[in-house]
Scaffold this active site. Structure first.
Site, PDB file in Angstrom:
ATOM      1  N   ARG A  53       0.803  -1.227   0.000  1.00 41.02           N
ATOM      2  CA  ARG A  53       0.000   0.000   0.000  1.00 41.02           C
ATOM      3  C   ARG A  53       0.837   1.279   0.000  1.00 41.02           C
ATOM      4  O   ARG A  53       0.597   2.200  -0.777  1.00 41.02           O
ATOM      5  CB  ARG A  53      -0.923   0.041   1.238  1.00 41.02           C
ATOM      6  N   THR A  54       1.801   1.349   0.911  1.00 44.85           N
ATOM      7  CA  THR A  54       2.528   2.615   1.068  1.00 44.85           C
ATOM      8  C   THR A  54       3.301   2.920  -0.217  1.00 44.85           C
ATOM      9  O   THR A  54       3.224   4.021  -0.766  1.00 44.85           O
ATOM     10  CB  THR A  54       3.470   2.532   2.284  1.00 44.85           C
ATOM     11  N   LYS A  82      25.873  -5.059  -1.848  1.00 42.50           N
ATOM     12  CA  LYS A  82      27.337  -4.970  -1.946  1.00 42.50           C
ATOM     13  C   LYS A  82      27.909  -4.255  -0.728  1.00 42.50           C
ATOM     14  O   LYS A  82      29.109  -3.995  -0.657  1.00 42.50           O
ATOM     15  CB  LYS A  82      27.733  -4.187  -3.202  1.00 42.50           C
ATOM     16  N   ARG A 103      11.009   3.449   3.597  1.00 42.69           N
ATOM     17  CA  ARG A 103      10.685   2.503   4.680  1.00 42.69           C
ATOM     18  C   ARG A 103      11.958   1.745   5.003  1.00 42.69           C
ATOM     19  O   ARG A 103      12.673   1.290   4.099  1.00 42.69           O
ATOM     20  CB  ARG A 103       9.579   1.539   4.249  1.00 42.69           C
ATOM     21  N   HIS A 131       4.965   5.866  11.585  1.00 40.18           N
ATOM     22  CA  HIS A 131       4.434   5.711  10.231  1.00 40.18           C
ATOM     23  C   HIS A 131       3.475   6.887   9.991  1.00 40.18           C
ATOM     24  O   HIS A 131       2.264   6.724   9.870  1.00 40.18           O
ATOM     25  CB  HIS A 131       3.710   4.360  10.131  1.00 40.18           C
TER      26      HIS A 131
HETATM   27  N1   CP Z   1      -0.413  -0.014   5.772  1.00 40.97           N
HETATM   28  C1   CP Z   1       0.803  -0.304   5.261  1.00 40.97           C
HETATM   29  O1   CP Z   1       1.836   0.279   5.678  1.00 40.97           O
HETATM   30  O2   CP Z   1       0.781  -1.273   4.305  1.00 40.97           O
HETATM   31  P1   CP Z   1       2.048  -1.790   3.489  1.00 40.97           P
HETATM   32  O3   CP Z   1       2.946  -2.500   4.489  1.00 40.97           O
HETATM   33  O4   CP Z   1       1.502  -2.711   2.450  1.00 40.97           O
HETATM   34  O5   CP Z   1       2.747  -0.591   2.923  1.00 40.97           O
END
Ligand code: CP
Length: 315
Positions: A53-54, A82, A103, A131
């Site tokens: 999603r993100t 590497k 992320r 988040h």
């Molecule tokens: N909600 C969320 O962070 O989903 P993903 O891990 O799929 O990005």
């Protein structure tokens, strides 16, 4: 504003103004209106941990606004294998892009990246830390359903120890005067330093191991997945796996406008029978990631979202 690392980077007024921008951008997010506000801008997607999603909603947001995206792609096929450091990777991508969504499995990595970069960093999750872009779409979804963020009763349930979405969200909801109920197994309680911090900021917090008893009064039930990947010991995970399973039959006494949210992916904590109830909001919530991230990209890139956006055609 440089980047968005935690919700502390936004005032309440900025949050509301970004949510207003997001609301106006809905026809663009849904593809009914073409509005290339970000033409000529490039987003760098750096995902060192899995994401659907993100990563995809950042990419959709950028493309719906006429911008471009470059992806690190699978870490296994990048120069990270590497031995390239995060610092060096950021130095490179900083030169290739105008803004970075990142992320990383290590808590604090987003702040580290922001300190190394000239372009804004959007924290798409740093280990069990924060988040904040998820929090913005969560707040958008709550306001969309209830018309306000003020004074709601919100249950946060499941893995409150490792679930970074609930860490960021509980801070934000406290700032809007919400009552919070933390429902989790003892092993997965909200970290004490977070509870203490929320309480010091005037939060009304109740901790319980019981989920179903509070549902009748709740305005929002926010379910979370137990984060198997963050357990050092598989036996510990087995003890709490499947601790909460919400079924449609558990919702009979709920308020008519109560919504059930989940950052997704779900495993077994929300039974598919819930999907067809009026309470289910998690797929709408996932879509709202596009509008919330569109508004954030514009804000961090210094692009004003027009006050009026036509619904249909070219704006
Ligand atoms: N909600 C969320 O962070 O989903 P993903 O891990 O799929 O990005």
């Amino acid at each position: 504003m440089s980047g968005l690392i935690t919700m502390d980077d936004l005032s309440n007024e900025e949050i509301m103004s970004i949510l207003d921008d997001a609301e106006r951008l809905l026809p663009v997010a849904e593809g009914r209106t073409y509005l290339p506000l970000l033409q000529g801008k490039i987003l760098g997607n750096l995902f060192f941990e899995p994401s659907t999603r993100t990563r995809m909603s950042f990419e959709t947001a950028m493309k719906r606004l006429g911008g471009d995206v470059v992806n690190l792609g699978d870490v296994k096929t990048s120069s990270v294998v590497k031995g390239e450091t995060l610092y060096d990777t950021i130095q490179m991508v900083d030169g290739y892009t105008d803004i970075i969504a990142m992320r990383h499995p290590r808590q604090g990595a987003a702040q580290y990246a922001q300190d190394a970069a000239r372009v804004p960093i959007l924290n798409g999750g740093d280990g069990a830390g924060h988040h904040p872009t998820q929090t913005m779409l969560d707040l958008f979804t709550i306001r969309q359903a209830h018309g306000t963020l003020e004074g709601l009763k919100v249950i946060l349930a499941g893995d409150l120890r490792y679930g970074r979405t609930v860490h960021s969200l509980s801070h934000a909801l406290t700032r809007f005067g919400c009552e919070l109920i933390f429902a989790s197994p003892e092993l997965l309680k909200m970290p004490a330093e977070i509870v203490n911090d929320l309480t010091a900021h005037g939060a009304n917090v109740t901790e319980t191991e019981e989920l179903l008893g509070s549902i009748a009064d709740a305005d929002v039930v926010y379910m979370t997945r137990i984060q198997k990947e963050r357990f050092a010991d598989e036996d510990e995970y087995t003890k709490v796996a499947g601790a909460y399973k919400l079924h449609a039959s558990n919702l009979e006494g709920a308020k008519e406008n109560m919504i059930i949210m989940h950052p997704l992916p779900r495993v077994d904590e929300i039974h598919p029978s819930v999907d067809s109830t009026r309470h289910a909001r998690y797929f709408q919530q996932a879509f709202n990631g596009v509008v919330a991230r569109m508004a954030l990209l514009c804000r961090l890139l210094g692009i004003n979202v027009p006050q009026k956006i036509a619904d249909g055609g070219e704006a």
